[in-house]
Design a protein around this motif. Structure first.
Motif, PDB file in Angstrom:
ATOM      1  N   GLU A  24       0.818  -1.217   0.000  1.00 26.69           N
ATOM      2  CA  GLU A  24       0.000   0.000   0.000  1.00 26.69           C
ATOM      3  C   GLU A  24       0.849   1.264   0.000  1.00 26.69           C
ATOM      4  O   GLU A  24       0.480   2.253  -0.634  1.00 26.69           O
ATOM      5  CB  GLU A  24      -0.978  -0.007   1.167  1.00 26.69           C
ATOM      6  N   LEU A  25       1.994   1.243   0.679  1.00 25.09           N
ATOM      7  CA  LEU A  25       2.887   2.396   0.622  1.00 25.09           C
ATOM      8  C   LEU A  25       3.365   2.623  -0.807  1.00 25.09           C
ATOM      9  O   LEU A  25       3.417   3.764  -1.285  1.00 25.09           O
ATOM     10  CB  LEU A  25       4.079   2.228   1.570  1.00 25.09           C
ATOM     11  N   THR A  81       2.684   5.954  -3.127  1.00 24.33           N
ATOM     12  CA  THR A  81       3.768   6.611  -3.870  1.00 24.33           C
ATOM     13  C   THR A  81       3.408   6.743  -5.340  1.00 24.33           C
ATOM     14  O   THR A  81       3.549   7.823  -5.940  1.00 24.33           O
ATOM     15  CB  THR A  81       5.087   5.826  -3.707  1.00 24.33           C
ATOM     16  N   SER A  82       2.937   5.667  -5.936  1.00 26.36           N
ATOM     17  CA  SER A  82       2.562   5.676  -7.351  1.00 26.36           C
ATOM     18  C   SER A  82       1.429   6.664  -7.623  1.00 26.36           C
ATOM     19  O   SER A  82       1.488   7.437  -8.589  1.00 26.36           O
ATOM     20  CB  SER A  82       2.141   4.267  -7.775  1.00 26.36           C
ATOM     21  N   ALA A  83       0.412   6.655  -6.778  1.00 27.93           N
ATOM     22  CA  ALA A  83      -0.721   7.574  -6.971  1.00 27.93           C
ATOM     23  C   ALA A  83      -0.278   9.022  -6.855  1.00 27.93           C
ATOM     24  O   ALA A  83      -0.710   9.883  -7.636  1.00 27.93           O
ATOM     25  CB  ALA A  83      -1.831   7.269  -5.958  1.00 27.93           C
ATOM     26  N   TYR A  84       0.605   9.288  -5.890  1.00 30.38           N
ATOM     27  CA  TYR A  84       1.090  10.661  -5.738  1.00 30.38           C
ATOM     28  C   TYR A  84       1.904  11.089  -6.963  1.00 30.38           C
ATOM     29  O   TYR A  84       1.719  12.197  -7.484  1.00 30.38           O
ATOM     30  CB  TYR A  84       1.949  10.811  -4.474  1.00 30.38           C
ATOM     31  N   LEU A  85       2.807  10.224  -7.399  1.00 25.62           N
ATOM     32  CA  LEU A  85       3.638  10.581  -8.554  1.00 25.62           C
ATOM     33  C   LEU A  85       2.796  10.805  -9.804  1.00 25.62           C
ATOM     34  O   LEU A  85       3.062  11.733 -10.579  1.00 25.62           O
ATOM     35  CB  LEU A  85       4.700   9.503  -8.788  1.00 25.62           C
ATOM     36  N   ASP A 135      -7.766   8.845  -6.362  1.00 26.55           N
ATOM     37  CA  ASP A 135      -6.856   7.685  -6.329  1.00 26.55           C
ATOM     38  C   ASP A 135      -5.887   7.792  -5.155  1.00 26.55           C
ATOM     39  O   ASP A 135      -5.664   6.821  -4.438  1.00 26.55           O
ATOM     40  CB  ASP A 135      -6.048   7.575  -7.626  1.00 26.55           C
ATOM     41  N   LEU A 136      -5.319   8.976  -4.967  1.00 27.88           N
ATOM     42  CA  LEU A 136      -4.382   9.187  -3.863  1.00 27.88           C
ATOM     43  C   LEU A 136      -5.088   8.991  -2.525  1.00 27.88           C
ATOM     44  O   LEU A 136      -4.570   8.305  -1.631  1.00 27.88           O
ATOM     45  CB  LEU A 136      -3.753  10.575  -3.945  1.00 27.88           C
ATOM     46  N   GLU A 137      -6.263   9.566  -2.375  1.00 27.17           N
ATOM     47  CA  GLU A 137      -7.018   9.420  -1.126  1.00 27.17           C
ATOM     48  C   GLU A 137      -7.346   7.957  -0.847  1.00 27.17           C
ATOM     49  O   GLU A 137      -7.239   7.495   0.295  1.00 27.17           O
ATOM     50  CB  GLU A 137      -8.293  10.256  -1.180  1.00 27.17           C
ATOM     51  N   ASN A 138      -7.737   7.216  -1.885  1.00 28.02           N
ATOM     52  CA  ASN A 138      -8.057   5.796  -1.710  1.00 28.02           C
ATOM     53  C   ASN A 138      -6.839   4.995  -1.268  1.00 28.02           C
ATOM     54  O   ASN A 138      -6.945   4.103  -0.421  1.00 28.02           O
ATOM     55  CB  ASN A 138      -8.636   5.210  -2.997  1.00 28.02           C
ATOM     56  N   GLU A 139      -5.700   5.296  -1.827  1.00 25.05           N
ATOM     57  CA  GLU A 139      -4.484   4.567  -1.454  1.00 25.05           C
ATOM     58  C   GLU A 139      -4.036   4.927  -0.033  1.00 25.05           C
ATOM     59  O   GLU A 139      -3.556   4.062   0.706  1.00 25.05           O
ATOM     60  CB  GLU A 139      -3.364   4.811  -2.466  1.00 25.05           C
ATOM     61  N   VAL A 140      -4.187   6.187   0.357  1.00 24.73           N
ATOM     62  CA  VAL A 140      -3.882   6.576   1.742  1.00 24.73           C
ATOM     63  C   VAL A 140      -4.823   5.841   2.693  1.00 24.73           C
ATOM     64  O   VAL A 140      -4.404   5.358   3.755  1.00 24.73           O
ATOM     65  CB  VAL A 140      -3.956   8.110   1.927  1.00 24.73           C
TER      66      VAL A 140
END
Length: 108
Positions: free
Chosen positions: A45-46, A50-54, A68-73
């Motif tokens: 998940e980390l 990272t991927s979603a943020y990039l 996407d970023l919020e879901n991964e966090v």
């Protein structure tokens, strides 16, 4: 109710939610939740955070979105809470003890 108690209650509710979903997942896919699973899922998940943020920052492949970023966090937080629960760690108390000590040092 003090702020510390409110945070503990919220974290407890979130941990309960993560545990319920994890139980469903483990039953549905016959997953043994052991050290490898907990640590592997947090690492996975980390990487996805990272991927979603990039992607969102225009530095990854493909388009990214804030959702996407919020879901991964959310996924990462869920697995951190599950790991803490599995290890008998109260994440709120641990955070206050560790990070709160810096505030105490500022008062001196």
């Amino acid at each position: 109710m003090e702020q510390e108690e409110i945070m503990d209650e919220r974290l407890s509710d979130l941990t309960d939610l993560a545990r319920r979903i994890s139980d469903l997942y483990a039953e549905r896919f016959d997953v043994e939740r052991d050290a490898t699973w907990y640590l592997g899922k947090m690492s996975e998940e980390l990487g996805e955070v990272t991927s979603a943020y990039l992607k969102l920052a225009g530095q990854g492949r493909g388009a990214g979105s804030r959702a996407d970023l919020e879901n991964e966090v959310a996924d990462l937080l869920g697995f951190v809470l599950l790991f803490a629960d599995w290890q008998g760690i109260d994440p709120g108390k641990a955070l206050q003890r560790k990070w709160g000590s810096y505030l105490e040092a500022e008062k001196v």
